[in-house]
Design an enzyme around this catalytic site. Structure first.
Site, PDB file in Angstrom:
ATOM      1  N   HIS A 169       0.846  -1.208   0.000  1.00 23.49           N
ATOM      2  CA  HIS A 169       0.000   0.000   0.000  1.00 23.49           C
ATOM      3  C   HIS A 169       0.879   1.255   0.000  1.00 23.49           C
ATOM      4  O   HIS A 169       0.866   2.035   0.957  1.00 23.49           O
ATOM      5  CB  HIS A 169      -0.881  -0.089   1.252  1.00 23.49           C
ATOM      6  CG  HIS A 169      -1.995   0.903   1.370  1.00 23.49           C
ATOM      7  ND1 HIS A 169      -1.853   2.257   1.170  1.00 23.49           N
ATOM      8  CD2 HIS A 169      -3.294   0.708   1.701  1.00 23.49           C
ATOM      9  CE1 HIS A 169      -3.008   2.860   1.386  1.00 23.49           C
ATOM     10  NE2 HIS A 169      -3.898   1.940   1.707  1.00 23.49           N
ATOM     11  N   GLU A 272      -1.170   1.272  -5.371  1.00 21.22           N
ATOM     12  CA  GLU A 272      -0.911   0.053  -4.606  1.00 21.22           C
ATOM     13  C   GLU A 272      -0.904  -1.174  -5.507  1.00 21.22           C
ATOM     14  O   GLU A 272      -1.814  -1.350  -6.321  1.00 21.22           O
ATOM     15  CB  GLU A 272      -2.005  -0.117  -3.542  1.00 21.22           C
ATOM     16  CG  GLU A 272      -2.229   1.130  -2.703  1.00 21.22           C
ATOM     17  CD  GLU A 272      -3.536   1.075  -1.902  1.00 21.22           C
ATOM     18  OE1 GLU A 272      -3.968  -0.039  -1.537  1.00 21.22           O
ATOM     19  OE2 GLU A 272      -4.118   2.132  -1.664  1.00 21.22           O
TER      20      GLU A 272
HETATM   21  C1  BG6 Z   1      -7.060   1.950   0.458  1.00 21.70           C
HETATM   22  C2  BG6 Z   1      -8.522   1.582   0.377  1.00 21.70           C
HETATM   23  O1  BG6 Z   1      -6.308   0.855  -0.004  1.00 21.70           O
HETATM   24  O2  BG6 Z   1      -6.700   2.209   1.809  1.00 21.70           O
HETATM   25  C3  BG6 Z   1      -9.342   2.716   0.987  1.00 21.70           C
HETATM   26  O3  BG6 Z   1      -8.886   1.365  -0.968  1.00 21.70           O
HETATM   27  C4  BG6 Z   1      -8.884   3.026   2.393  1.00 21.70           C
HETATM   28  O4  BG6 Z   1     -10.713   2.340   1.006  1.00 21.70           O
HETATM   29  C5  BG6 Z   1      -7.381   3.312   2.364  1.00 21.70           C
HETATM   30  O5  BG6 Z   1      -9.577   4.164   2.878  1.00 21.70           O
HETATM   31  C6  BG6 Z   1      -6.780   3.601   3.741  1.00 21.70           C
HETATM   32  O6  BG6 Z   1      -7.125   2.581   4.633  1.00 21.70           O
HETATM   33  P1  BG6 Z   1      -6.725   2.665   6.154  1.00 21.70           P
HETATM   34  O7  BG6 Z   1      -7.315   1.469   6.807  1.00 21.70           O
HETATM   35  O8  BG6 Z   1      -5.212   2.642   6.197  1.00 21.70           O
HETATM   36  O9  BG6 Z   1      -7.260   3.966   6.678  1.00 21.70           O
END
Ligand code: BG6
Length: 306
Positions: A169, A272
């Site tokens: 991510h 990602e």
């Molecule tokens: C992304 C998702 O990968 O991560 C989003 O597609 C999400 O929906 C984002 O809001 C951040 O997620 P988190 O759990 O780290 O706040």
């Protein structure tokens, strides 16, 4: 292992050492003749990648919380073994548990003055089995050269097949979202997570002028983040993945996230490498699945900083 033991076993003179980072959490600090990087054992989380002569490549939130039960905001969180909300139990952690687990160090090496490698590992345990009833070994190989290569391998060490979703991510640091485009997704369809998972078609480069949360489908292609404000292209190449997620929270979601600065959406973009939606993978007993992401960047020399 404490940092002293880690250093005894895995430090590499002039390239890699372990130390107490923010809030005392253990991190590996890598510095070679090409780049520097930082990796927290909490979450197996890369918080910095900085090729010499460039601006930092990864965006980090200045409000990130470094706490054992919380994912670090920014860098490269590891989403695993499910992407997004758990499919049947919303009490389980969003994006799985790898990013809030403690990882072990398995190996370190320095093939040359410009290349450092660190391998982290996480195995199933009674704690992981309470969240996900499978036996596994997860290995994460981080190779720091002038580029950053990340390989996450899921091995099924149990007796039943399981399904795994994941994401590397990555949060990329950009000069200005208004002057940034992403290429490599033209003609692909995507599931719009902000519009009831409707299937839509990407036409041309991705331009971000509002909240964006998309799962691009059936794509193994490299994406390029073109950052005109600092004249830099960030290349994101991959394998073992046929889906790519693009995310920017924009203004109101940024305000709702306690660990994200209100204006942070202007200087970050997540591209990602994922196994998400129909791209989740089945891993049979004794078999493994690897997902690889390779990040490299090219800048105009007049615009770089040290
Ligand atoms: C992304 C998702 O990968 O991560 C989003 O597609 C999400 O929906 C984002 O809001 C951040 O997620 P988190 O759990 O780290 O706040």
């Amino acid at each position: 292992m404490n940092t002293e033991e880690l250093n005894q076993q895995f430090a590499i003179r002039d390239q890699l050492r372990f130390e107490a980072g923010v809030n005392g959490l253990t991190r590996a600090v890598i510095h070679n003749d090409a780049s520097s990087a930082e990796v927290y054992l909490h979450g197996g989380h890369i918080t910095a990648f900085h090729p010499h002569g460039q601006s930092p490549v990864l965006w980090m939130s200045n409000l990130a919380q470094f706490k054992p039960d919380k994912a670090i905001r920014g860098g490269v969180p590891i989403v695993w073994p499910w992407f997004g909300a758990h499919p049947t139990d919303s009490t389980k952690p969003q994006h799985g548990f790898a990013r809030i687990s403690e990882w072990n160090v398995a190996e370190s090496s320095a093939p040359s003055n410009t290349e450092s490698r660190l391998q982290l590992r996480m195995n199933s345990s009674p704690e992981t089995e309470a969240l996900w009833p499978h036996q596994f070994e997860l290995s994460y190989t981080i190779t720091v050269t002038e580029s950053l290569s990340l390989k996450l391998t899921t091995r099924n060490t149990g007796t039943d097949a399981f399904e795994v979703g994941c994401a590397l991510h990555s949060y990329f640091a950009i000069g200005d979202i208004a002057r940034t485009t992403i290429t490599g997704l033209d003609g692909r369809s995507y599931l719009d997570q902000l519009d009831g998972m409707q299937n839509k078609l990407q036409s041309g480069a991705v331009i971000i002028g509002d909240e964006v949360d998309r799962i691009y489908r059936d794509t193994e292609d490299e994406c390029v983040v073109h950052d005109k404000a600092i004249d830099r292209d960030i290349h994101v190449a991959k394998s073992g993945s046929r889906s790519t997620v693009v995310w920017n929270p924009w203004i109101s979601k940024a305000q709702r996230m306690s660990d994200f600065p209100d204006d942070g959406y202007r200087t970050m973009i997540c591209v990602e490498t994922t196994n998400a939606a129909e791209d989740i993978r089945t891993v049979n007993p004794g078999e493994s699945h690897s997902i690889v992401q390779m990040i490299s960047c090219h800048s105009s020399p007049s615009k770089t900083v040290n």
